[in-house]
Write an enzyme that holds these catalytic residues in place. Structure first.
Site, short mmCIF file in Angstrom:
data_model
loop_
_atom_site.label_atom_id
_atom_site.label_comp_id
_atom_site.label_asym_id
_atom_site.label_seq_id
_atom_site.Cartn_x
_atom_site.Cartn_y
_atom_site.Cartn_z
NE ARG A 17 -38.53 166.40 62.18
CZ ARG A 17 -37.98 165.53 62.88
NH1 ARG A 17 -38.71 164.36 62.67
NH2 ARG A 17 -36.86 165.66 63.41
CE LYS A 64 -28.67 159.32 64.68
NZ LYS A 64 -29.71 160.25 63.61
CB SER A 115 -37.03 157.21 61.67
OG SER A 115 -36.85 157.85 60.17
CG HIS A 141 -37.65 160.91 55.57
ND1 HIS A 141 -37.70 159.66 56.50
CD2 HIS A 141 -36.66 161.92 56.47
CE1 HIS A 141 -36.93 159.86 57.63
NE2 HIS A 141 -36.55 161.19 57.35
O1 PNS Z 1 -31.51 162.20 59.31
P1 PNS Z 1 -30.34 162.64 60.09
O2 PNS Z 1 -29.87 161.57 61.16
O3 PNS Z 1 -30.93 163.84 60.78
O4 PNS Z 1 -29.10 163.12 59.14
C1 PNS Z 1 -27.89 163.73 59.53
C2 PNS Z 1 -26.97 163.71 58.44
C3 PNS Z 1 -26.76 162.53 57.87
C4 PNS Z 1 -27.25 164.79 57.56
C5 PNS Z 1 -25.65 164.28 59.24
O5 PNS Z 1 -25.31 163.40 60.39
C6 PNS Z 1 -24.38 164.14 58.42
O6 PNS Z 1 -24.48 164.97 57.18
N1 PNS Z 1 -23.33 163.57 58.54
C7 PNS Z 1 -22.00 163.39 57.74
C8 PNS Z 1 -20.97 163.74 58.39
C9 PNS Z 1 -20.63 165.32 58.40
O7 PNS Z 1 -20.50 165.59 57.04
N2 PNS Z 1 -20.61 165.94 59.55
C10 PNS Z 1 -20.16 167.37 59.26
C11 PNS Z 1 -21.28 168.55 58.82
S1 PNS Z 1 -22.21 168.79 60.23
#
Ligand code: PNS
Length: 168
Positions: A93, A44, A131, A20
């Site tokens: 990745r 989660k 993570s 990150h």
């Molecule tokens: O680090 P992560 O867990 O891969 O991040 C995921 C994240 C936070 C980018 C994603 O879950 C997110 O954007 N959540 C917010 C809800 C949202 O907007 N959902 C609709 C778009 S897919």
């Protein structure tokens, strides 16, 4: 005059890894402002609270003056609009990341066509880090030096003190 470019780098960051951090460092060179935003309403079960995660992030991004830390709940695109960001930055990745990232990017584009998702390839040195794996390896007594910032390793030691040491 062109408005400043503002990008959001969203994620769970539970906790931040060197993968990150590498993306933050490189992203900070591409945009006038980079906002690293921690998702609040994650289904989660996190190891660290949002406050702990934002604190850890703040500690490590202090050296980048155009990077700030925030958190959000609800839709990412709504958060981006609220923060006047026009770019969502995500790291890829491996090919296995691609499918989910593509779905998210297309959904976000449908929700808010003015916001562009930009992907950066993870540094190959960190392309295997997540993570989840860092927490698993650490909790089983494995060495995570170089995978997370030292301040994060210290927090992990406080949070997961009863590690099983490897049998010699
Ligand atoms: O680090 P992560 O867990 O891969 O991040 C995921 C994240 C936070 C980018 C994603 O879950 C997110 O954007 N959540 C917010 C809800 C949202 O907007 N959902 C609709 C778009 S897919």
């Amino acid at each position: 005059m062109k408005p400043p470019s503002v990008a959001i780098y969203p994620g769970s960051f539970d906790p931040i890894t060197n993968g990150h951090l590498d993306l933050i460092q490189r992203g900070s060179r591409l945009f006038d402002r980079l906002i690293v935003s921690v998702l609040r309403n994650d289904s989660k079960e996190p190891l660290f609270s949002v406050e702990e995660r934002t604190e850890m992030l703040r500690e490590v991004v202090r050296v980048y003056p155009n990077v700030e830390i925030d958190s959000f709940h609800g839709l990412l695109v709504d958060h981006a609009v609220a923060r006047s960001a026009t770019v969502l930055l995500r790291g890829i990745r491996a090919i296995s990341d691609y499918e989910f990232e593509l779905q998210m990017a297309l959904m976000n584009r449908r929700l808010s066509p003015g916001i562009e998702t930009i992907f950066m390839m993870a540094n190959e040195a960190y392309s295997f880090i997540s993570s989840r794996l860092v927490k698993e390896v650490f909790s089983l007594g494995g060495d995570i030096a170089g995978l997370v910032p030292p301040s994060v390793e210290a927090r992990l030691s406080q949070r997961l003190p009863h590690i099983q040491k490897k049998e010699k």
